[in-house]
Design a protein around this motif. Structure first.
Motif, short mmCIF file in Angstrom:
data_model
loop_
_atom_site.label_atom_id
_atom_site.label_comp_id
_atom_site.label_asym_id
_atom_site.label_seq_id
_atom_site.Cartn_x
_atom_site.Cartn_y
_atom_site.Cartn_z
N PHE A 177 -5.35 -31.37 -8.13
CA PHE A 177 -3.97 -31.80 -8.25
C PHE A 177 -3.53 -32.68 -7.07
N GLY A 178 -2.59 -33.57 -7.37
CA GLY A 178 -1.90 -34.31 -6.33
C GLY A 178 -0.74 -33.49 -5.79
N ASN A 179 -0.03 -34.05 -4.83
CA ASN A 179 1.12 -33.34 -4.25
C ASN A 179 2.37 -33.45 -5.10
N TYR A 200 -2.77 -36.22 -21.50
CA TYR A 200 -4.14 -36.06 -21.00
C TYR A 200 -4.96 -37.28 -21.41
N LEU A 256 3.44 -33.61 -11.67
CA LEU A 256 2.12 -33.43 -11.08
C LEU A 256 1.05 -34.18 -11.87
N GLY A 295 11.36 -22.19 -12.77
CA GLY A 295 11.47 -21.20 -13.83
C GLY A 295 10.76 -21.55 -15.12
N GLN A 296 10.21 -22.77 -15.20
CA GLN A 296 9.53 -23.19 -16.43
C GLN A 296 8.02 -23.26 -16.27
N GLY A 297 7.54 -23.12 -15.09
CA GLY A 297 6.11 -23.22 -14.88
C GLY A 297 5.62 -24.63 -15.03
N LEU A 298 4.37 -24.78 -15.43
CA LEU A 298 3.74 -26.08 -15.58
C LEU A 298 3.70 -26.46 -17.04
N PHE A 355 2.57 -29.14 -19.82
CA PHE A 355 1.63 -30.23 -20.10
C PHE A 355 2.37 -31.42 -20.70
N SER A 401 0.45 -35.01 -26.93
CA SER A 401 1.20 -33.98 -27.65
C SER A 401 2.24 -33.27 -26.80
N GLY A 402 2.15 -33.37 -25.48
CA GLY A 402 3.10 -32.69 -24.62
C GLY A 402 4.31 -33.51 -24.20
N TYR A 428 -4.62 -35.90 -16.00
CA TYR A 428 -3.59 -35.10 -16.64
C TYR A 428 -2.25 -35.34 -15.93
N GLN A 450 6.54 -29.74 -13.48
CA GLN A 450 6.79 -28.41 -12.91
C GLN A 450 8.28 -28.28 -12.66
N TYR A 453 1.41 -33.23 -15.64
CA TYR A 453 2.17 -32.01 -15.90
C TYR A 453 3.54 -32.14 -15.25
#
Lengths: 118, 112
Positions: free
Chosen positions: A109-111, A48, A91, A40-43, A45, A58-59, A33, A37, A35
């Motif tokens: 997850f990676g760093n 995948y 990410l 203020g927007q979060g994660l 997508f 789709s993301g 996956y 980050q 993502y």
């Protein structure tokens, strides 16, 4: 054992340049996956990959973004003609196949790669 | 469509106080819910999942299908709980987007 590895850890680029971000998943994990980050927007997508199936794209926010996964392992996320709004931490995560269970395996997850577009 | 809402960007409590991080979801099928945590300078990692019905580091979360909620709770907060917490959803069966859908996250600050 080795976890998910991402490179580079930091990338500063000029607006309009192309960038490539790399992800090495955990060996044997078939799902991968990407993502984004943002503060203020979060994660958010992006894309995948699951085994040999067609990826879920789709993301992806625009056609400037693309990703591939070669040989079912390493993945590269490419952003063309970068814009300042592309600045974020990207990410990558991987997980084992679901197998016979319908339950989802946890993501590892990676760093991340911190991308700054100036 | 799958959607996860975490209404609080920041939650600040004193050490020893109870904590509740709110999470509401929208999904027409059967969801699997997760809480992920990111401590300072560490990578994002799984905290707990509703399927396991477990308590991790004193945290619990119950899936309430009637209220479509999966709030994270801990009776007595510790300073080491300070972190960014993300609620996430995925279809339980092979329908809908299989990738996790995350909320926007809540930063928990536990003050001494």
């Amino acid at each position: 054992g080795a976890g998910v590895s991402q490179s580079p850890s930091n990338k500063v680029t000029e607006k309009g340049k192309d960038v490539e971000l790399r992800c090495d998943p955990i060996s044997g994990h078939t799902a991968l996956y990407w993502y984004r980050q943002s503060l203020g927007q979060g994660l958010e997508f992006l894309i995948y990959f699951q085994g040999n199936s067609a990826p879920d794209k789709s993301g992806l926010p625009s056609d400037r973004f693309s990703a591939e996964r070669t040989g079912g392992s390493v993945s590269t996320l490419t952003i063309q003609r970068t814009q300042q709004e592309d600045s974020a931490v990207y990410l990558c995560a991987s997980s084992p196949d679901r197998g016979i269970s319908s339950y989802n395996s946890p993501l590892h997850f990676g760093n991340g790669t911190r991308l700054t577009v100036t | 469509a799958q959607r996860v809402t975490q209404p609080e960007k920041l939650l600040s409590v004193f050490k020893g106080a109870p904590v509740e991080l709110k999470c509401n979801y929208s999904y027409s099928g059967s969801p699997e819910l997760f809480w992920y945590v990111q401590y300072s300078r560490q990578r994002l990692q799984l905290l707990l999942r509703h399927i396991s019905r477990e308590s991790i580091k004193g945290f619990t979360a119950d899936l309430n299908k009637g209220e479509t909620s999966f709030h994270l709770k801990k009776p007595f907060a510790q300073e080491e709980d300070s972190a960014m917490y993300y609620c996430a959803l995925s279809p339980l069966m092979d329908t809908g987007r299989r990738a996790l859908t995350f909320g926007s996250g809540t930063r928990l600050q536990v003050q001494p």
